[in-house]
Design an enzyme around this catalytic site. Structure first.
Site, mmCIF file in Angstrom:
data_model
loop_
_atom_site.group_PDB
_atom_site.id
_atom_site.type_symbol
_atom_site.label_atom_id
_atom_site.label_comp_id
_atom_site.label_asym_id
_atom_site.label_seq_id
_atom_site.Cartn_x
_atom_site.Cartn_y
_atom_site.Cartn_z
ATOM 1 N N ARG A 1 -6.544 -2.958 -5.633
ATOM 2 C CA ARG A 1 -6.549 -4.409 -5.816
ATOM 3 C C ARG A 1 -5.185 -4.847 -6.301
ATOM 4 N NH1 ARG A 1 -10.974 -4.327 -10.262
ATOM 5 N NH2 ARG A 1 -9.768 -2.447 -10.607
ATOM 6 N N LYS B 1 -8.986 -11.499 6.109
ATOM 7 C CA LYS B 1 -8.526 -10.825 7.329
ATOM 8 C C LYS B 1 -9.517 -9.725 7.742
ATOM 9 C CE LYS B 1 -4.982 -7.822 6.966
ATOM 10 N NZ LYS B 1 -5.157 -6.490 7.519
ATOM 11 N N VAL C 1 0.841 -1.209 0.000
ATOM 12 C CA VAL C 1 0.000 0.000 0.000
ATOM 13 C C VAL C 1 0.870 1.251 0.000
ATOM 14 C CG1 VAL C 1 -1.648 1.302 1.407
ATOM 15 C CG2 VAL C 1 -1.910 -1.159 1.157
ATOM 16 N N CYS D 1 -6.455 -9.501 2.147
ATOM 17 C CA CYS D 1 -7.426 -8.505 2.632
ATOM 18 C C CYS D 1 -8.791 -9.090 2.991
ATOM 19 C CB CYS D 1 -7.604 -7.414 1.588
ATOM 20 S SG CYS D 1 -6.044 -6.647 1.155
ATOM 21 N N LYS E 1 -14.309 1.049 4.587
ATOM 22 C CA LYS E 1 -13.341 0.135 3.979
ATOM 23 C C LYS E 1 -13.703 -1.321 4.295
ATOM 24 C CE LYS E 1 -9.950 -1.834 2.120
ATOM 25 N NZ LYS E 1 -8.544 -1.662 2.095
HETATM 26 C C1 UGA Z 1 -9.380 -6.426 -2.249
HETATM 27 C C2 UGA Z 1 -10.425 -5.417 -2.741
HETATM 28 O O1 UGA Z 1 -10.932 -5.820 -4.013
HETATM 29 C C3 UGA Z 1 -9.826 -4.019 -2.868
HETATM 30 O O2 UGA Z 1 -10.856 -3.090 -3.213
HETATM 31 C C4 UGA Z 1 -9.195 -3.627 -1.523
HETATM 32 O O3 UGA Z 1 -8.564 -2.357 -1.602
HETATM 33 C C5 UGA Z 1 -8.146 -4.662 -1.139
HETATM 34 O O4 UGA Z 1 -8.791 -5.943 -1.038
HETATM 35 C C6 UGA Z 1 -7.569 -4.267 0.182
HETATM 36 O O5 UGA Z 1 -8.279 -4.293 1.175
HETATM 37 O O6 UGA Z 1 -6.412 -3.833 0.220
HETATM 38 P P1 UGA Z 1 -7.459 -7.860 -3.435
HETATM 39 O O7 UGA Z 1 -7.227 -8.509 -2.109
HETATM 40 O O8 UGA Z 1 -6.313 -7.455 -4.269
HETATM 41 O O9 UGA Z 1 -8.368 -6.533 -3.256
HETATM 42 O O10 UGA Z 1 -8.274 -8.897 -4.219
HETATM 43 P P2 UGA Z 1 -9.564 -9.045 -5.131
HETATM 44 O O11 UGA Z 1 -9.208 -8.853 -6.549
HETATM 45 O O12 UGA Z 1 -10.754 -8.320 -4.634
HETATM 46 O O13 UGA Z 1 -9.770 -10.599 -4.871
HETATM 47 C C7 UGA Z 1 -10.144 -11.090 -3.586
HETATM 48 C C8 UGA Z 1 -10.718 -12.479 -3.733
HETATM 49 O O14 UGA Z 1 -11.914 -12.435 -4.483
HETATM 50 C C9 UGA Z 1 -9.771 -13.434 -4.467
HETATM 51 O O15 UGA Z 1 -9.720 -14.674 -3.822
HETATM 52 C C10 UGA Z 1 -10.359 -13.572 -5.826
HETATM 53 O O16 UGA Z 1 -10.153 -14.829 -6.397
HETATM 54 C C11 UGA Z 1 -11.821 -13.294 -5.571
HETATM 55 N N1 UGA Z 1 -12.335 -12.607 -6.755
HETATM 56 C C12 UGA Z 1 -11.684 -11.530 -7.234
HETATM 57 C C13 UGA Z 1 -13.444 -13.079 -7.359
HETATM 58 O O17 UGA Z 1 -14.047 -14.050 -6.905
HETATM 59 N N2 UGA Z 1 -13.887 -12.447 -8.479
HETATM 60 C C14 UGA Z 1 -13.237 -11.373 -8.979
HETATM 61 O O18 UGA Z 1 -13.654 -10.827 -10.000
HETATM 62 C C15 UGA Z 1 -12.116 -10.894 -8.350
#
Ligand code: UGA
Length: 454
Positions: A152, A274, A11, A271, A202
């Protein structure tokens, strides 16, 4: 403006370099010498598309530099705190790193105690952290704010440079104004709120994403008992609701949120799991049983075992079988293994007596040492190598290299291989036999073998 970012992890580094790129003068404060050396040499310590190029250009322009000296925070107009906020043993957030960093910054401010400054928390923190934990560390001339990030992994640079919202939770007017000015070049919607609103917003965003994923997986469970219902079709119809979708027939302009309304192996990463647990624990602290969110977590925790059970049932047990796990990063496009559903699937297969071969196009062998050293786990460099001699394969991410499995299967090269599509990347219509299984689709067996669902 002069900005100091404390913590050059994911971050902090993205925020610091991003702010430098829009005209601010930024110093990143990082305690780890090795990490500092890499950053100063233009090499981010983790992979994120576009970050290396941006880091190099900002280092060259002199708008971004990195240092180990916390006292430099005293020269900044705005200090961003971006240190880790890990989960404690009970799932509650551990704020000790953040409080430690805030105390060190407060000590640095003592050099010029009368100056008005702003300290903003970029890390994800439970409601009440700014008011209850951080503000008391500073004097009244310091405005403390919650300024959560919504980046993300995999698209963090783009997300930072094109924010959909900037959230500033701060009581002091001068603090709000300074942070509004900091982000003004983005022209994004600005939400000025009390700290607790920003902090909770958030968590709410991540808990919502987690809820969509578990909701989709729960619908998938029902579909698995109904031979003629496929979760892809069921959720596809939901997606077409004009309240969720644009009217475009091509699907272009499809809201990205719909991709979370998809069945799979469950959510992971650093994220969502947690933050969900931290919100549940924070709710309990205030006397609230967040039963919906607890259920979201329970569904998620059981999903890997459900996916593995499909392979087990098809093979009549996993003992002495070889299972190829295709994808172990928590999602496609990253090498991040934290709280990865793919690794839960590996563990589950091992527990049931299988040996495992892992293929993931982005994850290095070294990152999997802990697994491979245990025996029963190997890694493969190609999809074909992973499938050689495998009794079953389980797809856990939608990486294009893994989706290429569709073509290999069409070629007819693996007639005995049990395929479990845990991410719904294969075209269901083309793989319609007993060995092709998928999350949210019943096994292909005669209708009479299935009891109706009541
Ligand atoms: C997530 C949030 O999307 C962000 O908005 C946030 O800022 C970030 O956490 C954070 O708190 O710092 P990230 O952990 O990078 O971002 O991951 P995501 O892309 O949202 O994926 C999270 C989970 O959801 C993964 O296991 C992924 O496989 C699943 N996912 C993701 C889906 O099922 N569909 C999707 O289209 C994207």
């Amino acid at each position: 403006m002069k900005v100091a970012v404390v913590g050059c992890g994911y971050v902090g580094l993205v925020s610091g370099i991003g702010l430098a790129s829009i005209g601010h003068e930024v110093v990143g404060i990082e305690a780890d010498q090795g990490r500092r050396d890499r950053i100063s040499a233009g090499s981010p310590p983790f992979y994120e598309p576009g970050l290396r190029e941006l880091l190099r250009s900002e280092l060259e322009r002199g708008s971004f530099r990195v240092s180990g000296e916390l006292r430099l925070t005293a020269e900044a107009d705005v200090v961003l705190l971006a240190v880790q906020t890990p989960a404690g043993a009970d799932g509650a957030i551990d704020l000790s790193y953040l409080a430690g960093a805030a105390s060190a910054v407060s000590d640095a401010f003592a050099a010029d105690p009368k100056r008005q400054r702003v300290v903003a928390v970029r890390s994800t923190v439970v409601p009440g952290t700014v008011d209850g934990v951080l503000a008391p560390i500073f004097g009244p001339e310091v405005a403390v704010a919650s300024n959560p990030e919504f980046l993300r992994e995999g698209t963090a640079v783009q997300d930072f440079l094109h924010p959909d919202r900037v959230v500033v939770g701060c009581r002091e007017t001068w603090g709000r104004e300074a942070l509004a000015e900091l982000y003004a070049p983005f022209g994004a919607s600005l939400f000025l709120t009390p700290p607790a609103t920003a902090e909770l917003a958030k968590y709410t965003s991540n808990a919502f994403l987690a809820t969509l994923v578990s909701f989709s997986n729960e619908i998938a469970h029902v579909c698995e008992s109904l031979p003629q219902a496929d979760v892809e079709d069921v959720l596809g119809i939901l997606h077409a609701d004009r309240r969720l979708s644009s009217s475009s027939e091509t699907g272009e302009g499809r809201p990205e949120i719909l991709s979370y309304l998809k069945a799979g192996c469950g959510f992971g990463g650093s994220c969502l799991p947690k933050d969900l647990s931290a919100l549940i624990a924070a709710g309990e602290l205030h006397g609230h049983d967040l039963s919906l969110l607890r259920a979201v977590r329970t569904v998620n925790e059981g999903q890997a075992a459900r996916v593995v059970a499909s392979a087990r049932d098809a093979l009549g047990g996993l003992g002495r079988t070889r299972v190829a796990v295709l994808g172990v990063a928590f999602k496609a496009g990253t090498d991040d293994l934290r709280a990865s559903p793919g690794l839960r699937i590996v563990d589950e297969c091992l527990e049931q007596g299988a040996s495992v071969v892992i293929y993931d196009p982005l994850v290095s062998d070294r990152a999997l040492d802990e697994y491979t050293e245990r025996g029963s786990v190997e890694t493969a460099d190609t999809l074909e190598a992973a499938l050689a001699g495998a009794d079953a394969c389980i797809i856990t991410t939608n990486a294009p290299e893994i989706a290429a499995l569709g073509e290999l299967l069409e070629g007819g090269g693996y007639p005995e291989l049990v395929v479990v599509d845990g991410r719904r990347v294969l075209d269901a219509d083309r793989f319609d036999d007993e060995t092709q299984l998928a999350v949210g689709r019943a096994r292909v067996t005669p209708l009479a073998d299935h009891a109706p669902l009541h």
